[in-house]
Design an enzyme around this catalytic site. Structure first.
Site, PDB file in Angstrom:
ATOM      1  N   ARG A  39      13.053  10.651   0.190  1.00 55.17           N
ATOM      2  CA  ARG A  39      13.123  10.639   1.651  1.00 55.17           C
ATOM      3  C   ARG A  39      13.977  11.787   2.185  1.00 55.17           C
ATOM      4  O   ARG A  39      13.733  12.287   3.283  1.00 55.17           O
ATOM      5  CB  ARG A  39      13.666   9.289   2.128  1.00 55.17           C
ATOM      6  CG  ARG A  39      12.617   8.187   2.031  1.00 55.17           C
ATOM      7  CD  ARG A  39      13.147   6.842   2.433  1.00 55.17           C
ATOM      8  NE  ARG A  39      12.063   5.863   2.511  1.00 55.17           N
ATOM      9  CZ  ARG A  39      12.242   4.561   2.589  1.00 55.17           C
ATOM     10  NH1 ARG A  39      13.462   4.064   2.579  1.00 55.17           N
ATOM     11  NH2 ARG A  39      11.216   3.737   2.655  1.00 55.17           N
ATOM     12  N   LYS A 207       4.345 -10.383  -2.371  1.00 56.77           N
ATOM     13  CA  LYS A 207       3.973 -11.465  -1.466  1.00 56.77           C
ATOM     14  C   LYS A 207       2.685 -11.215  -0.686  1.00 56.77           C
ATOM     15  O   LYS A 207       2.514 -10.154  -0.090  1.00 56.77           O
ATOM     16  CB  LYS A 207       5.109 -11.722  -0.467  1.00 56.77           C
ATOM     17  CG  LYS A 207       6.392 -12.247  -1.112  1.00 56.77           C
ATOM     18  CD  LYS A 207       7.448 -12.525  -0.046  1.00 56.77           C
ATOM     19  CE  LYS A 207       8.700 -13.123  -0.657  1.00 56.77           C
ATOM     20  NZ  LYS A 207       9.723 -13.405   0.386  1.00 56.77           N
ATOM     21  N   GLY A 360       7.185   3.068   0.264  1.00 52.90           N
ATOM     22  CA  GLY A 360       7.885   1.972  -0.383  1.00 52.90           C
ATOM     23  C   GLY A 360       7.852   2.037  -1.892  1.00 52.90           C
ATOM     24  O   GLY A 360       8.052   3.081  -2.510  1.00 52.90           O
ATOM     25  N   GLY A 384       6.376  -0.203   5.307  1.00 59.20           N
ATOM     26  CA  GLY A 384       6.169  -1.195   6.350  1.00 59.20           C
ATOM     27  C   GLY A 384       5.512  -0.608   7.583  1.00 59.20           C
ATOM     28  O   GLY A 384       4.622  -1.220   8.178  1.00 59.20           O
TER      29      GLY A 384
END
Length: 411
Positions: A39, A207, A360, A384
């Protein structure tokens, strides 16, 4: 959406002007050492363009999620050092966010200087749900580059957050998208509007609940959606299979059953799983059929049959979006699924497919596995944010960049 970008600002001229830049420098740390500087590297082009043009640059960014104000473990000190190395110039670090040290250092900047404010989340107003509290912090940030200042949004990983340094400050200063944010928007618009088919989506991670929105949004647009990672076990359970001790969201089983019924011609699940007794890098692996996971064992990766099946499917794709690893890639014995799928995407890209890695853990996996980042068409810095964009959600940090320019920074 039409927005002003960095080139517009540079064309106006920034020499001698204060420019506040919101970057995403939220890098992983271990004992104070940066383990993945991706990043930081992605933030350099915008910052370099500004300092080379003579701007007085003030950078704001966050690190982690400090609970109760300043936390020495989450100081941006190592980030300032790494950013300075990559820019080839000294990067000052303020001792506070918008306090006396930050103000004094900002006032002392000369053309081409760069100042990094301390972790913006050390100030609880940054993430406050109270509009007036966020606006008060935003005004203090804007004051660091007044008069004549501007704001550049270059932290794509946070544009889905309505936070002071992302959203509110853009209502006070002339605002522009940095190189990174502009590139991200362009790529994601291509994924949602002008995709070349076949269009394959690869989703992993732990998830189903984190990916539900993007599954429902893309299931009507993609030709296939490959499901791996921990989330696949809830889908397997929805088919009536035992998943042993594998990760399972029981409250999502019925939702997965509905998705399988509705999009049975699009969703693709693993045919075999690599299982083991415990969540440990040294726990010995064994491969079993996806519908024959023994009681007491947990799945930590997709199996070789699944890798082959998914690779065959991806080999024909012309557009590919990947978000989420296929297994626990941090453990070498359980990295084959993620690596196999990544290599299949690389091969498809080499044949002309347009491939996007959705930030991510997926981006981290690419670097951890030593795969060249240039082997993909684009690697996003915001997992996200990219998912929410593809879901069709309004991202506050992007929406505000499309608004009419305020006059606040020109006085």
């Amino acid at each position: 959406m039409s927005i002003f970008n960095l080139k517009d600002l540079l064309d106006e001229g920034v020499s001698g002007r204060g420019v506040l830049v919101r970057s995403d420098l939220n890098v992983p740390l271990e004992d104070g050492t940066i383990t993945d500087a991706g990043r930081i590297t992605a933030s350099v082009p915008t910052l370099k363009a500004l300092v080379d043009a003579g701007a007085k640059v003030v950078v704001t960014a966050h690190l982690g999620r400090p609970k109760d104000g300043p936390d020495p473990q989450l100081s941006l000190a190592p980030v300032a050092a790494a950013l300075g190395e990559q820019l080839g110039r000294h990067v000052q670090l303020a001792g506070d966010v918008v306090g006396t040290d930050a103000l004094a250092r900002a006032e002392g900047l000369t053309d081409g200087d760069i100042l990094l404010l301390e972790n913006i989340r050390f100030d609880p107003r940054e993430t406050s749900k109270n509009d007036s509290e966020r606006l008060a912090l935003a005004k203090q940030l804007a004051e660091l580059v007044w008069p004549g200042g501007a704001f550049v949004s270059d932290g794509f990983g946070v544009v889905h957050r309505k936070q002071a340094s992302v959203y509110d400050v853009a209502t006070l200063l002339p605002h522009y998208a940095g190189t990174l944010v502009a590139d991200e928007i362009s790529v994601l618009e291509q994924l949602t509007s002008s995709t070349e088919r076949p269009y394959a989506v690869v989703l992993g991670g732990s998830k189903v609940s984190d990916k539900l929105g993007v599954i429902e949004s893309l299931a009507t647009k993609a030709d296939s959606i490959v499901i791996g990672g921990g989330m696949c076990f809830t889908f397997l359970a929805a088919q009536g299979y035992s998943v042993g001790a594998s990760l399972l969201e029981e409250e999502m089983i019925e939702t997965c059953r509905r998705l399988l019924d509705t999009y049975h011609d699009v969703l693709r699940l693993p045919v075999d799983i690599v299982v083991t007794e415990k969540f440990d890098a040294d726990s010995p692996p064994q491969t079993v059929a996806a519908d024959e996971i023994p009681d007491g064992l947990m799945g930590l990766d997709i199996g070789p049959g699944s890798i082959k099946r998914f690779a065959t499917l991806l080999s024909n794709a012309r557009t590919i979006f990947w978000n989420g690893p296929m297994g626990v890639f941090e453990f070498p014995a359980y990295a084959a699924g993620t690596e196999g799928v990544a290599e299949a995407i690389v091969a498809a890209t080499a044949k002309g497919a347009f491939s996007v890695v959705g930030g991510g853990d997926s981006a981290a996996a690419v670097r951890t596995l030593g795969i060249s980042e240039g082997s993909f068409s684009h690697i996003s810095t915001g997992g996200g944010a990219s998912l929410e964009y593809l879901e069709g959600k309004t991202l506050p940090g992007i929406e505000v960049l499309g608004r009419e320019q305020p006059s606040g920074g020109k006085s």
